[in-house]
Design an enzyme around this catalytic site. Structure first.
Site, PDB file in Angstrom:
ATOM      1  N   ARG A  42      20.926 -61.123  -8.436  1.00 24.50           N
ATOM      2  CA  ARG A  42      21.053 -60.355  -7.170  1.00 24.50           C
ATOM      3  C   ARG A  42      21.247 -61.298  -5.971  1.00 24.50           C
ATOM      4  NH1 ARG A  42      21.182 -57.146 -10.816  1.00 24.50           N
ATOM      5  NH2 ARG A  42      20.258 -55.066 -10.837  1.00 24.50           N
ATOM      6  N   SER A  50      17.380 -49.939  -6.726  1.00 24.17           N
ATOM      7  CA  SER A  50      16.140 -50.735  -6.736  1.00 24.17           C
ATOM      8  C   SER A  50      15.904 -51.309  -5.333  1.00 24.17           C
ATOM      9  CB  SER A  50      16.241 -51.907  -7.706  1.00 24.17           C
ATOM     10  OG  SER A  50      16.484 -51.459  -9.013  1.00 24.17           O
ATOM     11  N   GLU A 100      15.310 -56.259  -2.317  1.00 24.29           N
ATOM     12  CA  GLU A 100      16.687 -56.476  -2.791  1.00 24.29           C
ATOM     13  C   GLU A 100      17.674 -55.862  -1.810  1.00 24.29           C
ATOM     14  OE1 GLU A 100      19.359 -54.169  -4.585  1.00 24.29           O
ATOM     15  OE2 GLU A 100      18.833 -54.742  -6.639  1.00 24.29           O
TER      16      GLU A 100
HETATM   17  P1  FAD Z   1      27.053 -51.887   1.262  1.00 25.27           P
HETATM   18  O1  FAD Z   1      25.735 -51.232   1.049  1.00 25.27           O
HETATM   19  O2  FAD Z   1      28.013 -51.220   2.179  1.00 25.27           O
HETATM   20  O3  FAD Z   1      26.819 -53.386   1.767  1.00 25.27           O
HETATM   21  C1  FAD Z   1      25.857 -54.218   1.161  1.00 25.27           C
HETATM   22  C2  FAD Z   1      25.904 -55.584   1.858  1.00 25.27           C
HETATM   23  O4  FAD Z   1      27.156 -56.188   1.590  1.00 25.27           O
HETATM   24  C3  FAD Z   1      25.809 -55.496   3.390  1.00 25.27           C
HETATM   25  O5  FAD Z   1      25.109 -56.617   3.839  1.00 25.27           O
HETATM   26  C4  FAD Z   1      27.259 -55.554   3.850  1.00 25.27           C
HETATM   27  O6  FAD Z   1      27.399 -56.108   5.141  1.00 25.27           O
HETATM   28  C5  FAD Z   1      27.876 -56.456   2.799  1.00 25.27           C
HETATM   29  N1  FAD Z   1      29.291 -56.137   2.497  1.00 25.27           N
HETATM   30  C6  FAD Z   1      29.782 -54.967   2.014  1.00 25.27           C
HETATM   31  N2  FAD Z   1      31.102 -55.073   1.816  1.00 25.27           N
HETATM   32  C7  FAD Z   1      31.454 -56.329   2.184  1.00 25.27           C
HETATM   33  C8  FAD Z   1      32.689 -57.039   2.233  1.00 25.27           C
HETATM   34  N3  FAD Z   1      33.831 -56.480   1.850  1.00 25.27           N
HETATM   35  N4  FAD Z   1      32.675 -58.307   2.691  1.00 25.27           N
HETATM   36  C9  FAD Z   1      31.526 -58.905   3.090  1.00 25.27           C
HETATM   37  N5  FAD Z   1      30.330 -58.277   3.074  1.00 25.27           N
HETATM   38  C10 FAD Z   1      30.294 -57.016   2.621  1.00 25.27           C
HETATM   39  N6  FAD Z   1      23.033 -52.618  -7.705  1.00 25.27           N
HETATM   40  C11 FAD Z   1      23.052 -53.382  -8.838  1.00 25.27           C
HETATM   41  O7  FAD Z   1      23.293 -54.592  -8.787  1.00 25.27           O
HETATM   42  N7  FAD Z   1      22.790 -52.813 -10.055  1.00 25.27           N
HETATM   43  C12 FAD Z   1      22.523 -51.511 -10.215  1.00 25.27           C
HETATM   44  O8  FAD Z   1      22.300 -51.049 -11.330  1.00 25.27           O
HETATM   45  C13 FAD Z   1      22.496 -50.691  -9.036  1.00 25.27           C
HETATM   46  N8  FAD Z   1      22.185 -49.371  -9.120  1.00 25.27           N
HETATM   47  C14 FAD Z   1      22.150 -48.613  -8.007  1.00 25.27           C
HETATM   48  C15 FAD Z   1      21.840 -47.246  -8.132  1.00 25.27           C
HETATM   49  C16 FAD Z   1      21.815 -46.430  -7.023  1.00 25.27           C
HETATM   50  C17 FAD Z   1      21.483 -44.967  -7.174  1.00 25.27           C
HETATM   51  C18 FAD Z   1      22.118 -46.980  -5.742  1.00 25.27           C
HETATM   52  C19 FAD Z   1      22.126 -46.079  -4.521  1.00 25.27           C
HETATM   53  C20 FAD Z   1      22.406 -48.329  -5.594  1.00 25.27           C
HETATM   54  C21 FAD Z   1      22.427 -49.158  -6.737  1.00 25.27           C
HETATM   55  N9  FAD Z   1      22.705 -50.535  -6.641  1.00 25.27           N
HETATM   56  C22 FAD Z   1      22.766 -51.302  -7.782  1.00 25.27           C
HETATM   57  C23 FAD Z   1      22.946 -51.171  -5.334  1.00 25.27           C
HETATM   58  C24 FAD Z   1      24.407 -51.034  -4.831  1.00 25.27           C
HETATM   59  O9  FAD Z   1      25.092 -50.033  -5.525  1.00 25.27           O
HETATM   60  C25 FAD Z   1      25.177 -52.345  -4.959  1.00 25.27           C
HETATM   61  O10 FAD Z   1      24.510 -53.381  -4.296  1.00 25.27           O
HETATM   62  C26 FAD Z   1      26.607 -52.223  -4.432  1.00 25.27           C
HETATM   63  O11 FAD Z   1      27.359 -53.362  -4.777  1.00 25.27           O
HETATM   64  C27 FAD Z   1      26.648 -52.061  -2.905  1.00 25.27           C
HETATM   65  O12 FAD Z   1      27.987 -51.781  -2.545  1.00 25.27           O
HETATM   66  P2  FAD Z   1      28.356 -51.123  -1.157  1.00 25.27           P
HETATM   67  O13 FAD Z   1      29.843 -51.132  -1.039  1.00 25.27           O
HETATM   68  O14 FAD Z   1      27.707 -49.804  -1.021  1.00 25.27           O
HETATM   69  O15 FAD Z   1      27.730 -52.172  -0.135  1.00 25.27           O
HETATM   70  N1  EPU Z   2       9.041 -49.512 -15.483  1.00 26.14           N
HETATM   71  C1  EPU Z   2       7.838 -48.873 -15.339  1.00 26.14           C
HETATM   72  N2  EPU Z   2       7.738 -47.908 -14.377  1.00 26.14           N
HETATM   73  C2  EPU Z   2       8.780 -47.560 -13.584  1.00 26.14           C
HETATM   74  C3  EPU Z   2       9.994 -48.220 -13.730  1.00 26.14           C
HETATM   75  C4  EPU Z   2      10.113 -49.210 -14.692  1.00 26.14           C
HETATM   76  O1  EPU Z   2       6.877 -49.152 -16.035  1.00 26.14           O
HETATM   77  O2  EPU Z   2       8.588 -46.671 -12.744  1.00 26.14           O
HETATM   78  C5  EPU Z   2       9.163 -50.558 -16.528  1.00 26.14           C
HETATM   79  C6  EPU Z   2       9.494 -50.005 -17.894  1.00 26.14           C
HETATM   80  O3  EPU Z   2       8.677 -50.631 -18.833  1.00 26.14           O
HETATM   81  C7  EPU Z   2      10.895 -50.463 -18.193  1.00 26.14           C
HETATM   82  C8  EPU Z   2      11.030 -51.696 -17.299  1.00 26.14           C
HETATM   83  O4  EPU Z   2      10.161 -51.467 -16.178  1.00 26.14           O
HETATM   84  O5  EPU Z   2      11.063 -50.775 -19.512  1.00 26.14           O
HETATM   85  C9  EPU Z   2      12.437 -51.896 -16.776  1.00 26.14           C
HETATM   86  O6  EPU Z   2      12.896 -50.687 -16.167  1.00 26.14           O
HETATM   87  P1  EPU Z   2      14.436 -50.303 -16.118  1.00 26.14           P
HETATM   88  O7  EPU Z   2      15.069 -50.505 -17.443  1.00 26.14           O
HETATM   89  O8  EPU Z   2      14.556 -48.960 -15.479  1.00 26.14           O
HETATM   90  O9  EPU Z   2      15.064 -51.402 -15.192  1.00 26.14           O
HETATM   91  P2  EPU Z   2      14.556 -52.078 -13.850  1.00 26.14           P
HETATM   92  O10 EPU Z   2      14.126 -53.466 -14.170  1.00 26.14           O
HETATM   93  O11 EPU Z   2      13.606 -51.207 -13.142  1.00 26.14           O
HETATM   94  C10 EPU Z   2      16.871 -53.149 -13.365  1.00 26.14           C
HETATM   95  C11 EPU Z   2      17.761 -53.301 -12.172  1.00 26.14           C
HETATM   96  C12 EPU Z   2      18.611 -52.067 -11.993  1.00 26.14           C
HETATM   97  C13 EPU Z   2      19.467 -51.877 -13.247  1.00 26.14           C
HETATM   98  C14 EPU Z   2      18.542 -51.724 -14.455  1.00 26.14           C
HETATM   99  C15 EPU Z   2      19.314 -51.678 -15.772  1.00 26.14           C
HETATM  100  C16 EPU Z   2      16.700 -54.830 -10.635  1.00 26.14           C
HETATM  101  C17 EPU Z   2      15.980 -55.001  -9.347  1.00 26.14           C
HETATM  102  N3  EPU Z   2      16.993 -53.583 -10.986  1.00 26.14           N
HETATM  103  O12 EPU Z   2      15.953 -52.127 -13.061  1.00 26.14           O
HETATM  104  O13 EPU Z   2      19.473 -52.277 -10.871  1.00 26.14           O
HETATM  105  O14 EPU Z   2      20.287 -50.734 -13.140  1.00 26.14           O
HETATM  106  O15 EPU Z   2      17.653 -52.873 -14.517  1.00 26.14           O
HETATM  107  O16 EPU Z   2      19.858 -52.929 -16.041  1.00 26.14           O
HETATM  108  O17 EPU Z   2      17.004 -55.817 -11.292  1.00 26.14           O
HETATM  109  C18 EPU Z   2      19.663 -52.012  -8.516  1.00 26.14           C
HETATM  110  O18 EPU Z   2      19.799 -53.232  -8.438  1.00 26.14           O
HETATM  111  O19 EPU Z   2      19.720 -51.264  -7.505  1.00 26.14           O
HETATM  112  C19 EPU Z   2      19.429 -51.390  -9.822  1.00 26.14           C
HETATM  113  C20 EPU Z   2      19.233 -50.077  -9.974  1.00 26.14           C
END
Ligand code: FAD
Ligand code: EPU
Length: 338
Positions: free
Chosen positions: A164, A238, A334
């Site tokens: 991240r 997250s 994050e």
């Molecule tokens: P924004 O939120 O618009 O911007 C994020 C940052 O990047 C800001 O600081 C912005 O200034 C900068 N930025 C954006 N675009 C540019 C650009 N073109 N050039 C320079 N800077 C820029 N993330 C994960 O890694 N894994 C996941 O599994 C994951 N699951 C998610 C689930 C949900 C339900 C949600 C709501 C979010 C999740 N995220 C996850 C976080 C998010 O989706 C990612 O970080 C995504 O890449 C953000 O993209 P965005 O275009 O919305 O960025």
């Molecule tokens: N867990 C709990 N309670 C909870 C949530 C999680 O006990 O409420 C424990 C469970 O044991 C589970 C473990 O945490 O097995 C891991 O949970 P999960 O698989 O849901 O993944 P996470 O570590 O919570 C990360 C990323 C997610 C990504 C998933 C799948 C980070 C900060 N988050 O979540 O990314 O989608 O793994 O790879 O690394 C994001 O970055 O926004 C994001 C959603």
């Protein structure tokens, strides 16, 4: 160049925070982007780049020029024996790009299906899920230096990707606009189903033959079952990173808390599941007015309707304090707090 003033960003961030942008413009080409950057320089205005707004917590009005990046385009620029090189405009929606890859049999991003946001932000925090990170398929990106007003190309090494993390999230924060990203995707898939519940989900789906489409569908099903849809409940995924601690500290904690979830890393540290830590502090499902900790995933903070950014931020501080007191572990946010 169309410039708007004092417009609400409520619909442009997935937390649904009702803050305003002092100046705002949508750019759909590198040329229109350079015009806006020039305008900011000439008027001495700070700029803020907005993608899909899915990784931002706005805590106040944005006293800057918000540039909404909408640069589109998906192009196969090169191929060799093993790979396709696909250049994608920063304003393309990430999930739609993943679907494009699946339809064209470009392998490597199927585990990253359904991550919200745009392509331009994907290198920002080296997005990752289900055992894959953007760094695994990254080739290069084109960015525009806001101060020098010059285009710059970054290779993977120059982005310093980490968990991240990238140079754009720390060292070069707010210094570049990413305009396109080129991914290196495989012709012959390397299926990655070892992480989490993918294999189990594929069995439930009654799969006959493994494919990148099947993996994407499995990931989509898992994500839908536990992550709140921002269209229904405001959130940014997250809120915290999973913390890394030394193996000795983890072993010590395990004695006291045998259920603690952690994964050993190659560097000898242990990555602890922050969701578990928060849940064990009794905070899963906790709600204070409209700010809450999601009932199915404690790592996700949610806005039930009218929470302010300040309220979500305060909740995040309370969670960090509780985890610190109970486990001596520091949680790092994050999400980008503005
Ligand atoms: P924004 O939120 O618009 O911007 C994020 C940052 O990047 C800001 O600081 C912005 O200034 C900068 N930025 C954006 N675009 C540019 C650009 N073109 N050039 C320079 N800077 C820029 N993330 C994960 O890694 N894994 C996941 O599994 C994951 N699951 C998610 C689930 C949900 C339900 C949600 C709501 C979010 C999740 N995220 C996850 C976080 C998010 O989706 C990612 O970080 C995504 O890449 C953000 O993209 P965005 O275009 O919305 O960025
Ligand atoms: N867990 C709990 N309670 C909870 C949530 C999680 O006990 O409420 C424990 C469970 O044991 C589970 C473990 O945490 O097995 C891991 O949970 P999960 O698989 O849901 O993944 P996470 O570590 O919570 C990360 C990323 C997610 C990504 C998933 C799948 C980070 C900060 N988050 O979540 O990314 O989608 O793994 O790879 O690394 C994001 O970055 O926004 C994001 C959603």
């Amino acid at each position: 160049m169309q410039i708007e003033q004092n417009i609400s960003l409520r619909k442009l961030n997935t937390f649904g925070m009702d803050v305003s942008a002092r100046f705002f413009s949508v750019v759909d080409s590198v040329e229109s982007m350079t015009e806006v950057v020039k305008y900011c320089t000439e008027h001495n205005l700070a700029s803020f780049i907005l993608g899909g707004g899915s990784n931002i917590l706005f805590t106040k009005n944005v006293d800057a020029f918000v540039i909404k990046n909408n640069i589109k385009g998906i192009e196969k620029v090169h191929e060799d024996e093993e790979h396709y090189y696909i250049k994608v405009g920063a304003g393309e929606n990430w999930h739609q790009f993943v679907m494009h890859c699946i339809n064209n049999q470009y392998a490597g991003v199927e585990n990253l299906a359904l991550i919200p946001g745009n392509v331009g932000a994907s290198p920002m925090q080296n997005i990752g899920a289900y055992g894959v990170e953007i760094k695994d398929v990254f080739h290069s990106l084109e960015a525009y230096h806001l101060k020098d007003r010059q285009p710059v190309v970054f290779s993977g090494g120059e982005c310093s990707f980490g968990y991240r993390e990238s140079v754009f999230k720390n060292k070069y924060r707010n210094q570049f606009i990413i305009t396109s990203v080129t991914y290196r995707l495989k012709k012959k898939p390397d299926f990655n189903i070892s992480y989490g519940a993918i294999e189990q989900e594929l069995n439930i789906m009654g799969l006959k033959e493994l494919s990148i489409a099947a993996i994407a569908n499995a990931v989509i099903n898992i994500r839908r079952s536990k992550l709140p849809d921002p269209a229904v409940i405001g959130n940014a995924g997250s809120f915290f990173k999973n913390p890394e601690i030394p193996v000795e500290q983890f072993s010590q904690l395990k004695k006291e808390f045998p259920g603690m979830v952690g994964y050993e890393l190659e560097n000898g540290n242990v990555k602890v599941a922050a969701g578990w830590l928060i849940e064990q502090c009794g905070l899963k499902g906790y709600r204070s007015r409209d700010a809450g900790c999601h009932e199915k995933q404690a790592l996700v903070l949610v806005n039930y309707g009218n929470a302010t950014g300040e309220e979500i931020y305060t909740l995040s501080e309370d969670i960090m304090n509780s985890v610190k007191i109970k486990y001596g572990i520091h949680l790092e946010r994050e999400v980008n707090v503005i």
